[in-house]
Design a protein around this motif. Structure first.
Motif, short mmCIF file in Angstrom:
data_model
loop_
_atom_site.label_atom_id
_atom_site.label_comp_id
_atom_site.label_asym_id
_atom_site.label_seq_id
_atom_site.Cartn_x
_atom_site.Cartn_y
_atom_site.Cartn_z
N UNK A 1 0.73 -1.19 0.00
CA UNK A 1 -0.01 -0.08 0.03
C UNK A 1 0.95 1.25 -0.10
N UNK A 2 0.44 2.27 -0.85
CA UNK A 2 1.28 3.51 -1.02
C UNK A 2 1.99 3.58 -2.17
N UNK A 3 2.27 2.41 -2.77
CA UNK A 3 3.39 2.28 -3.82
C UNK A 3 2.52 2.86 -5.30
N UNK A 4 3.34 3.58 -6.15
CA UNK A 4 2.90 4.00 -7.39
C UNK A 4 3.27 3.16 -8.39
N UNK A 5 2.11 2.71 -9.19
CA UNK A 5 2.79 1.55 -10.39
C UNK A 5 2.48 2.24 -11.60
N UNK A 6 3.82 2.37 -12.35
CA UNK A 6 3.82 3.21 -13.64
C UNK A 6 3.10 2.21 -14.58
N UNK A 7 2.46 2.93 -15.65
CA UNK A 7 1.81 2.24 -16.54
C UNK A 7 2.18 2.87 -17.97
N UNK A 8 2.44 2.07 -18.98
CA UNK A 8 2.51 2.40 -20.29
C UNK A 8 1.88 1.43 -21.31
N UNK A 9 1.34 1.95 -22.36
CA UNK A 9 0.72 1.45 -23.30
C UNK A 9 0.81 2.07 -24.58
N UNK A 10 0.68 1.05 -25.64
CA UNK A 10 0.74 1.58 -27.06
C UNK A 10 -0.06 0.70 -28.07
N UNK A 11 -0.47 1.29 -29.10
CA UNK A 11 -1.26 0.50 -30.14
C UNK A 11 -0.39 -0.34 -31.03
N UNK A 12 -0.70 -1.41 -31.47
CA UNK A 12 -0.12 -2.31 -32.26
C UNK A 12 -0.88 -2.66 -33.71
N UNK A 13 -0.38 -2.72 -34.74
CA UNK A 13 -0.98 -2.92 -35.92
C UNK A 13 -0.14 -3.91 -37.01
N UNK A 14 -0.72 -5.11 -37.14
CA UNK A 14 -0.06 -6.15 -37.78
C UNK A 14 1.08 -6.67 -37.19
N UNK A 15 1.04 -6.74 -35.77
CA UNK A 15 1.99 -7.33 -34.97
C UNK A 15 3.14 -6.44 -34.53
N UNK A 16 3.13 -5.02 -34.99
CA UNK A 16 4.12 -4.18 -34.82
C UNK A 16 3.49 -2.96 -34.32
N UNK B 1 -11.42 4.21 -12.80
CA UNK B 1 -11.04 4.51 -13.88
C UNK B 1 -9.94 5.86 -14.01
N UNK B 2 -8.85 5.47 -14.37
CA UNK B 2 -7.79 6.63 -14.16
C UNK B 2 -7.18 7.00 -15.60
N UNK B 3 -7.64 8.41 -15.91
CA UNK B 3 -7.04 8.98 -17.21
C UNK B 3 -5.66 8.65 -17.58
N UNK B 4 -5.29 8.51 -18.67
CA UNK B 4 -3.76 8.25 -19.04
C UNK B 4 -3.53 9.38 -20.06
N UNK B 5 -2.28 10.12 -20.03
CA UNK B 5 -1.86 11.07 -20.83
C UNK B 5 -1.40 10.56 -22.22
N UNK B 6 -1.80 11.10 -23.17
CA UNK B 6 -1.76 10.47 -24.76
C UNK B 6 -0.38 11.50 -25.36
N UNK B 7 0.48 10.75 -25.81
CA UNK B 7 1.44 11.21 -26.41
C UNK B 7 1.35 10.79 -28.07
N UNK B 8 2.49 11.25 -28.72
CA UNK B 8 2.71 10.88 -30.08
C UNK B 8 2.36 9.41 -30.29
N UNK B 9 2.87 8.66 -29.45
CA UNK B 9 3.01 7.09 -29.64
C UNK B 9 2.75 6.29 -28.56
N UNK B 10 2.26 6.92 -27.40
CA UNK B 10 2.00 5.96 -26.44
C UNK B 10 0.80 6.65 -25.48
N UNK B 11 0.48 5.91 -24.30
CA UNK B 11 -0.45 6.29 -23.36
C UNK B 11 0.29 5.98 -22.05
N UNK B 12 0.46 7.06 -21.18
CA UNK B 12 1.08 6.68 -20.03
C UNK B 12 0.46 7.52 -18.89
N UNK B 13 0.72 6.64 -17.69
CA UNK B 13 0.01 7.21 -16.46
C UNK B 13 0.90 6.23 -15.37
#
Length: 586
Positions: free
Chosen positions: A341-356, A383-395
């Motif tokens: 409890x109290x730890x912050x878990x970083x999360x990053x996500x991105x889109x994939x197309x054709x396996x890339x 639900x926790x909003x994530x920040x959107x960048x040019x090629x990823x979603x982070x929060x």
């Protein structure tokens, strides 16, 4: 190389994978590109009033047309108080596959009595026996919701069978979408609503084929987490009228344009360069019916396309668009062994197309991303909003309690809603791995999280050893008995003389193509595989487009089908107009 060496090389490879799996790990995207759908239709004589214009048949054919050109699997159950006709899940690999299935639908006939429980339970069985891993299952039930049972069956018996089938569908994550046919105003809406609500499906009510494009579009889009994009509707004036069709990015795999008109229409299509496209062609599939026209553009070029539609004057024409994306969401989390409890878990996500990893900035530009966190102890979700960048979603998320949590990332824009696979983390151990380079002089303490990980690793290694040994045994298991083979030319009706092929020369597995002496005209049978089964049986695995029947009934052997002594099957080839009869005898 001997078999023992092979086993230990496999074990060494597994051990290397275990010891090298440090650092970040990713929760891959759901395999939601393809569907496994069963269309279950009430064909009782009562439907002559409830479905006087055979709206149900039009609905099923439109669903077939909207499915992907390659990869989706569709089955059909036609029922009264029993199953009258059935098509097991068949993979759609070409336009001709769809035409064959639609022809089967047009040939369905009606019979006396009705029992909805039969239609639902059989549809669930078809999915259980033929659904493919990674595909998204669903059932579309078309009926007026009313039973008409014969004297040998009570309503209580029917209700029990239906309740069990609905529960099984719910437990297996199979939504049932019901289309209530109400031409005579006698729809049992409550019964259909219960079926859909309990399985996370949805009820639609219609008495006219005019509603089908919107209904089927919504089912298809909802199930694959896509969105229906209404295009500019028109009132026909007898001339070609232009409608803009935008392809927003290069990740669109298919663009489905449905055109609803009670009267015939003519269409023209122009690509972003202004060039008129041939309809149909290799890249454009065009389907028409009494209720709809459907244009499917395969791998369309990004940009502004133009659709021109000519209809009967004063006829109202509605047009909808659904994009089918080759697009998934991949989520990355820290590889920490445990949290507290109290730890912050970083999360990053991105889109994939054709396996890339997708690099098209337009995909991210207008997207909204959310981290969905479910406390598995309290069942509460936030639900926790994530920040959107040019090629990823982070929060990140902050752990509140010593509980287990499920995390997944949802990405949404005007055309689609996609979710990553869920990942689970735990904050119950209350301890984290020690920081390196802290210079502490305290007496070393046992880190049970790490020790537990080591024990888990040892158990995994033991399991890997047992698995490798089982693989080795399976790969070297022999066969017993023989196959009797006859080949029929479907054009002339001629049959070959029966050939007897002993199986004891094979170990582990063999191809049907090998039994056919590797003849080039039968090359498609290379992916029809036989393996030793339990006892003195043979397991059949069909990865081809061939249709296999037993006792006149088509079955799906993608996951294996046991053949016992005396079993006889018929295999209809796709590339040549021939069929192969196989009888297994000991």
């Amino acid at each position: 190389m001997n078999h023992t060496t092979s086993v230990f090389r496999l074990l060494l490879t597994l051990l290397l994978l275990l010891t090298c799996s440090q650092g970040a790990w990713a929760a891959g995207a759901d395999g939601d590109t393809h569907i496994d759908a069963v269309l279950s239709v009430d064909v009782s004589t009562s439907m002559n009033e409830s479905d006087v214009n055979k709206v149900s048949y039009e609905a099923m054919k439109m669903f077939v047309d909207m499915s992907s050109v390659q990869g989706d699997k569709i089955g059909v159950v036609a029922y009264t108080d029993q199953v009258l006709r059935e098509k097991a899940l068949l993979k759609m690999n070409s336009v001709s596959d769809k035409q064959d299935l639609k022809k089967f639908i047009d040939q369905l006939t009606r019979g006396p009595y009705t029992d909805i429980a039969v239609g639902v339970s059989e549809a669930v069985k078809v999915l259980e026996s033929g659904s493919e891993q990674g595909h998204v299952p669903l059932i579309v039930l078309l009926t007026d919701g009313n039973n008409s049972l014969n004297a040998g069956k009570s309503q209580e018996q029917s209700d029990k069978v239906l309740s069990d089938a609905v529960k099984k569908a719910k437990d297996k994550g199979i939504p049932i979408y019901t289309i209530g046919l109400n031409a005579d105003g006698q729809l049992n809406k409550d019964a259909l609503e219960r079926i859909s609500n309990e399985t996370n499906g949805k009820l639609f009510v219609t008495s006219s084929a005019d509603d089908l494009p919107q209904i089927l579009s919504e089912i298809y889009a909802s199930h694959l987490k896509l969105k229906v994009v209404p295009l500019t509707g028109i009132t026909a004036n007898g001339d070609f009228q232009e409608v803009a069709v935008q392809i927003p990015n290069s990740s669109v795999q298919e663009a489905n344009i449905s055109i609803m008109s009670a009267k015939p229409v003519e269409v023209k299509l122009f690509n972003p360069a202004g060039q008129e496209q041939a309809i149909p062609s290799d890249q454009i599939v065009y389907s028409t019916s009494n209720a709809y026209s459907l244009i499917k553009i395969l791998n369309p070029a990004q940009g502004d396309w133009k659709l021109k539609v000519k209809g009967v004057p004063k006829e109202k024409i509605d047009i909808n668009l659904i994009y089918n994306y080759d697009l998934q969401v991949s989520m990355e989390l820290s590889s920490s062994i445990s949290y507290r409890p109290g730890d912050t878990v970083p999360v990053k996500a991105y889109l994939q197309s054709n396996g890339q990893k997708a690099t098209d900035a337009e995909l991210y530009k207008n997207a909204k991303s959310t981290l969905i966190v479910t406390d598995l102890d309290t069942k509460k979700t936030q639900e926790v909003p994530l920040a959107v960048s040019a090629q990823s979603f982070e929060g990140s998320m902050k752990i509140a309690d010593a509980h287990d949590y499920s995390l997944k990332v949802k990405v949404e824009n005007a055309n689609f809603v996609k979710e990553s696979a869920a990942a689970t983390i735990s904050a119950k151990s209350g301890a984290k791995a020690p920081e390196t380079g802290t210079g502490t002089s305290e007496e070393p303490k046992i880190n049970w999280a790490v020790t537990g990980g080591s024990i888990a690793g040892a158990l995994i290694l033991i399991a890997a050893l047992l698995y490798a040994l089982s693989v080795w045994k399976k790969a070297n298991k022999g066969f017993v008995g023989q196959f009797v083979i006859e080949i029929k030319d479907e054009d002339t009706g001629e049959r070959t003389t029966p050939q007897y092929k002993k199986l004891n020369a094979f170990k582990g597995k063999f191809q049907l193509h090998q039994l056919l002496q590797l003849a080039p005209e039968f090359a498609e049978t290379q992916t029809i595989i036989f393996r030793p089964g339990a006892g003195d049986t043979v397991a059949l695995f069909n990865e081809s487009g061939c249709v296999i029947e037993k006792g006149g009934r088509v079955f799906d052997a993608a996951k294996g089908k046991e053949l016992k002594s005396g079993d006889r099957i018929r295999i209809t080839l796709q590339n040549v107009n021939k069929s192969i009869s196989l009888e297994y005898i000991k």
